[in-house]
Design a protein around this motif. Structure first.
Motif, PDB file in Angstrom:
ATOM      1  N   ARG A   1       0.830  -1.201   0.000  1.00  0.00           N
ATOM      2  CA  ARG A   1       0.000   0.000   0.000  1.00  0.00           C
ATOM      3  C   ARG A   1       0.872   1.262   0.000  1.00  0.00           C
ATOM      4  O   ARG A   1       0.584   2.234  -0.721  1.00  0.00           O
TER       5      ARG A   1
ATOM      6  N   ASP B   1      -5.235  -6.721   6.291  1.00  0.00           N
ATOM      7  CA  ASP B   1      -5.253  -5.679   5.263  1.00  0.00           C
ATOM      8  C   ASP B   1      -6.031  -4.458   5.726  1.00  0.00           C
ATOM      9  O   ASP B   1      -5.703  -3.322   5.346  1.00  0.00           O
ATOM     10  N   ASP B   2      -7.047  -4.650   6.552  1.00  0.00           N
ATOM     11  CA  ASP B   2      -7.765  -3.498   7.098  1.00  0.00           C
ATOM     12  C   ASP B   2      -6.900  -2.741   8.105  1.00  0.00           C
ATOM     13  O   ASP B   2      -6.989  -1.506   8.202  1.00  0.00           O
TER      14      ASP B   2
ATOM     15  N   GLN C   1      -4.710  -0.719   5.984  1.00  0.00           N
ATOM     16  CA  GLN C   1      -5.459   0.421   5.472  1.00  0.00           C
ATOM     17  C   GLN C   1      -5.503   1.552   6.496  1.00  0.00           C
ATOM     18  O   GLN C   1      -5.353   2.732   6.157  1.00  0.00           O
TER      19      GLN C   1
ATOM     20  N   GLN D   1      -2.244   3.423   6.572  1.00  0.00           N
ATOM     21  CA  GLN D   1      -2.172   4.220   5.354  1.00  0.00           C
ATOM     22  C   GLN D   1      -3.041   5.471   5.472  1.00  0.00           C
ATOM     23  O   GLN D   1      -2.606   6.582   5.140  1.00  0.00           O
ATOM     24  N   GLN D   2      -4.254   5.309   5.982  1.00  0.00           N
ATOM     25  CA  GLN D   2      -5.176   6.425   6.111  1.00  0.00           C
ATOM     26  C   GLN D   2      -4.707   7.427   7.163  1.00  0.00           C
ATOM     27  O   GLN D   2      -4.906   8.640   7.010  1.00  0.00           O
TER      28      GLN D   2
ATOM     29  N   TYR E   1     -11.319   5.615   7.764  1.00  0.00           N
ATOM     30  CA  TYR E   1     -11.111   4.165   7.825  1.00  0.00           C
ATOM     31  C   TYR E   1     -12.393   3.468   7.411  1.00  0.00           C
ATOM     32  O   TYR E   1     -13.466   3.751   7.944  1.00  0.00           O
TER      33      TYR E   1
END
Length: 320
Positions: free
Chosen positions: A19, A203-204, A207, A210-211, A292
């Motif tokens: 990511r 993966d969440d 995320q 990343q967010q 998210y």
């Protein structure tokens, strides 16, 4: 930016590194060994690998300095478990980085009074892991409030994904529980099976990191739950797993003192840790401040992991 990830080839890093590379960041992975991520991805060819023994360097008071020498813009620490470890790194990075992100745990809460729990609830952790993580959170957020370190703390739930055994409906990690449910065999649950567990797909979690980086202005100085949209009860979890294999769950309920005699001491301790916490956490704050948006419900995330274990022969549906 140059993003240094400490412990980036594990559960979270397997998904986080691709990511970050896709976002155009220069990624440096710091680890003790050369372990491969759980799933190959072409992005790893662009990652600089740096070997460091954190424990050894921390004993010499040099770990933070070594991370600083990599000249990061962002540091993501996925493997910090004590306040002393966090403090050594934070002190070395003051005034040196644009963003520092720490991986915490929903166990900073201890037992809940009101559910789903929100991040502003008073901390009542128990057990060394939760206690230390709560101390780290308090320290890092105070550093951020005082303008010394732009820190964000993310608290994942029970991380699952293909490649490792997920927390099962009995509250421990023996994959045989899934096999018994798949075969229609009897499975004993503690008490009435109404305690809760709160999974999240790796993966969440990736995320969310990343967010948090993307939404710097609203993530610095904050902590966020990183879980699926809803927790599940042990009973409901067991019934769902059996249903995946066309079965009706054959469940028996035993009082805790009786139930713990049916499993190993290690499994009993794991189950006690999980049911004593019975986490059930809100993600409203993470949705609002860092956008998210988890892709996986709890059972969807677990099913992907279980399917992988079946395909690789870890879970044997046929008896014998």
């Amino acid at each position: 930016m140059r993003v240094v990830i400490i412990g980036g080839s594990g559960h979270i890093g397997t998904y986080l590194v691709p990511r970050l590379v896709a976002d155009g960041h220069e990624v440096v992975n710091v680890s003790r060994g050369q372990r491969e991520p759980y799933h190959p991805h072409g992005a790893w060819r662009k990652v600089r690998q740096v070997q460091m023994d954190r424990a050894e360097l921390e004993q010499r008071g040099q770990f933070g300095e070594r991370i600083r020498e990599l000249r990061p813009d962002v540091v993501i620490d996925l493997i910090c478990f004590t306040l002393e470890s966090a403090r050594q790194l934070a002190e070395a990075l003051r005034g040196q980085v644009q963003h520092f992100l720490h991986c915490g745990t929903i166990w900073v809460h201890g037992p809940s009074v009101r559910v789903p729990a929100t991040e502003d609830m008073p901390r009542r952790p128990f057990g060394e892991y939760g206690i230390q993580k709560a101390k780290i959170e308090a320290y890092l957020l105070e550093e951020a409030r005082r303008g010394r370190l732009p820190a964000t703390v993310l608290h994942p739930g029970h991380i699952v994904g293909p490649g490792w055994a997920p927390l099962n409906p009995a509250g421990h990690f023996n994959p045989e529980v899934f096999a018994r449910l798949a075969r229609g065999d009897e499975v004993a649950l503690p008490n009435l099976g109404m305690e809760t567990v709160h999974h999240v797909h790796a993966d969440d979690v990736a995320q969310a990191f990343q967010q948090a980086i993307r939404h710097w202005s609203t993530s610095v100085g904050e902590s966020f739950h990183v879980v699926s949209p809803a927790a599940v009860t042990l009973r409901g979890y067991a019934e769902a797993v059996a249903g995946w294999f066309g079965r009706e769950a054959n469940l028996r309920y035993l009082p805790w003192e009786e139930w713990k005699q049916t499993v190993s001491s290690e499994e009993a301790q794991a189950t006690w840790d999980h049911i004593a916490h019975s986490p059930n956490c809100s993600i409203d704050k993470a949705r609002r401040l860092i956008a998210y948006n988890p892709r996986y419900e709890s059972l969807d995330a677990v099913r992907e992991a279980v399917d992988w274990l079946v395909a690789h022969g870890v879970i044997r549906i046929q008896a014998g």
